[in-house]
Write a protein that holds these residues in place. Structure first.
Motif, PDB file in Angstrom:
ATOM      1  N   ILE A 148      -7.375  11.605   1.061  1.00 36.02           N
ATOM      2  CA  ILE A 148      -7.952  10.311   0.728  1.00 36.02           C
ATOM      3  C   ILE A 148      -8.023   9.259   2.007  1.00 36.02           C
ATOM      4  N   LYS A 180      -3.178   7.653  -3.640  1.00 37.88           N
ATOM      5  CA  LYS A 180      -3.822   7.882  -4.946  1.00 37.88           C
ATOM      6  C   LYS A 180      -3.442   6.732  -5.906  1.00 37.88           C
ATOM      7  N   GLY A 198      -5.517   2.916  -9.822  1.00 38.10           N
ATOM      8  CA  GLY A 198      -5.888   4.285  -9.117  1.00 38.10           C
ATOM      9  C   GLY A 198      -6.621   3.826  -7.927  1.00 38.10           C
TER      10      GLY A 198
END
Length: 207
Positions: A148, A180, A198
């Protein structure tokens, strides 16, 4: 070229090196040759290991000019409530390499080696070396990882896009190792409070 006549006809994973940017072309051409020459029993798989990268979107600022042109505030509110989807990117884990599952013999060596863009096999001298079972397993684990890439960092101002604090503004105080989860300092009940969210529940405020 080494003689493979004395080798055991065992299907193993080998690595072919390619020119930069030729990985997909080599894979496509090899798969076409396998099909045209019915080599599926000796070259059983061709892979380019990739990992999935998720890039979180940035919050678009609404300019004063845009607000002036808007016919009413409901249009602006409806536009601001639209949540952008994260950008999904495939990244090659091993650029300039194509992985081939095959029985290594003179014929299959020539098939792979003579594809345009291939510079050779990975191994000492001219003899390809197959991957070990452990190496194959490690590559599989790398492919399963999702990376990510966040558009913000610790200290940046963000807008919360979900939950009971939706549309509230705060500052990023902490980002988890896997990216995350994040900790945002937001104003609640007249004081600054840490809130765990989140990483996809906020967007960066630019400017």
């Amino acid at each position: 070229m080494s003689d493979f006549s004395d080798s055991t006809p065992e299907i193993r994973w080998y690595i072919a090196h390619t020119y930069a940017g030729y990985e997909n072309k080599v894979k496509a051409n090899l798969e076409k040759i396998i099909e045209n020459r019915s080599l599926q029993n000796v070259i059983t798989d061709v892979k380019i290991p990739v990992r999935i990268i998720t890039e979180e979107p940035k919050e678009d600022a609404v300019s004063a000019a845009d607000e002036a042109k808007a016919e009413d505030e409901s249009d602006i509110t409806a536009e601001s409530d639209k949540k952008k989807e994260p950008k999904i990117i495939e990244e090659k884990i091993f650029p300039s390499y194509v992985f081939v599952k095959m029985i290594m013999n003179d014929e299959t060596w020539h098939v792979v080696r003579n594809i345009r863009g291939v510079t050779g096999f990975v191994g000492p001298g001219s003899r390809p070396v197959p991957l070990t079972d452990e190496e194959v397993a490690n590559i599989g684990e790398l492919e399963e990882q999702t990376v990510i890439n966040l558009s913000y960092k610790v200290g940046d101002s963000v807008k919360i896009t979900a939950g009971f604090l939706k549309d509230a503004v705060g500052k990023v105080a902490e980002i988890s190792d896997d990216k995350k989860k994040i900790m945002v300092i937001a104003s609640m009940f007249g004081r600054d409070m840490p809130v765990e969210l989140g990483s996809d529940e906020v967007t960066l405020l630019e400017g």
